[in-house]
Scaffold this active site. Structure first.
Site, PDB file in Angstrom:
ATOM      1  N   LYS A 194      42.183  40.720  45.761  1.00 41.63           N
ATOM      2  CA  LYS A 194      42.833  39.915  44.721  1.00 41.63           C
ATOM      3  C   LYS A 194      44.184  40.514  44.348  1.00 41.63           C
ATOM      4  CE  LYS A 194      41.978  40.483  40.406  1.00 41.63           C
ATOM      5  NZ  LYS A 194      41.357  40.606  39.079  1.00 41.63           N
ATOM      6  N   ASP A 207      40.141  35.453  41.266  1.00 39.77           N
ATOM      7  CA  ASP A 207      39.456  36.125  40.167  1.00 39.77           C
ATOM      8  C   ASP A 207      38.483  35.111  39.563  1.00 39.77           C
ATOM      9  OD1 ASP A 207      40.882  34.418  38.568  1.00 39.77           O
ATOM     10  OD2 ASP A 207      41.639  35.968  37.244  1.00 39.77           O
TER      11      ASP A 207
END
Length: 217
Positions: free
Chosen positions: A138, A157
C-alpha cells in the site's frame, strides 16, 4: 460490473473530475520538476502515513524540511517532530534508515536518481517492498502514485477495500493482504476501470474523496 453504488459515485466523479485531473498533473510535475530531495520527502511521507492522518504526516515532513532536519537529524531529533503521527519512534528510525539507503558516498541524497534507474513501475514497487522498512504494498503504491506513476497500481487500505466491496469488485475485505491477494485485487480494479473508463489513479482519488471529502495526497 456496474451496480447502483457505481452510478452514485459516477455522479461525484463527473463533478470533481477536473480537480482529480489537476491533482494528478501535480503529482507528475513533482517527478518531472522535483529534486532528489523533493522525491525523498514524498517517500518519507509515505513511511509516516500508516495509521496516521495524511495531513499530519505531510505537516511533519514540511516542518522537518523547513528546519533543515529531515536530511540531517538523528532518529531522536526526528521523533520530536512526529508527535502528530502514530509510532513516532519506529517511524523516526525508518526515516534515518531510508536516508542512509538514499545517500551516496559524497553525502548527497539520490532518491530520484535511484528510482529513475528502474525500467518499470512494478520494479520500483518490488524494490520498495523488499528493501524499505515501514513500507509494504500500500505504502509503495501511495508513493509511486504521488510522484506520477499511479496509472497501473492500486493503493489498498481498509477505506478503499470497503468501497470495492460496495462496488462488488471484491466479495469481502480480506483478513490479510499477501502479495498474491493484493495483486489479484489490483487486477480486478484494472478490469473494472477499463470497463468504466475511469483511470486507476483517478479511481483511487475518487474513493478517497468519498471517504475524506477532499483530494489530498
Amino acid at each position: 460490473m456496474k451496480n447502483e453504488y457505481f452510478y452514485e459515485i459516477e455522479k461525484t466523479y463527473k463533478k470533481i473530475k477536473k480537480d482529480i485531473d489537476n491533482r494528478l498533473k501535480e503529482y507528475k510535475n513533482t517527478w518531472e520538476h522535483g529534486s532528489n530531495e523533493d522525491i525523498h520527502a514524498e517517500l518519507s511521507f509515505c513511511i509516516l502515513t500508516p495509521q496516521s492522518k495524511a495531513r499530519n504526516a505531510w505537516k511533519a515532513i514540511t516542518n522537518m524540511r523547513n528546519d533543515n532536519i529531515l536530511f540531517t537529524g538523528t532518529a531522536e531529533e526526528l521523533a520530536e517532530y512526529l508527535n502528530i503521527v502514530r509510532f513516532k519512534n519506529n517511524k523516526a528510525k525508518y526515516l534515518v534508515e531510508l536516508r542512509n539507503q538514499m545517500t551516496d558516498e559524497n553525502g548527497k541524497i539520490i532518491t530520484k536518481d535511484f528510482f529513475s534507474s528502474f525500467k518499470t513501475v512494478n520494479e520500483k514497487r518490488e524494490w520498495i517492498v523488499k528493501n524499505i522498512k515501514g513500507m509494504a504494498w500500500k505504502e509503495a503504491g501511495h508513493f509511486l502514485r504521488n510522484v506520477g506513476f499511479g496509472s497501473e497500481i492500486a493503493i489498498l487500505d481498509r477505506h478503499i477495500l470497503k468501497n470495492l466491496v460496495r462496488l462488488e469488485i471484491i466479495d469481502e475485505i480480506p483478513k490479510t493482504l499477501t502479495k498474491k491477494i493484493y495483486l489479484e485485487i489490483e487486477n480486478k480494479i484494472k478490469v473494472f476501470c477499463k470497463e468504466t473508463k475511469i483511470p486507476m489513479d483517478s479511481f483511487d482519488l475518487l474513493l478517497w474523496y468519498l471517504e475524506a471529502g477532499e483530494i489530498f495526497k
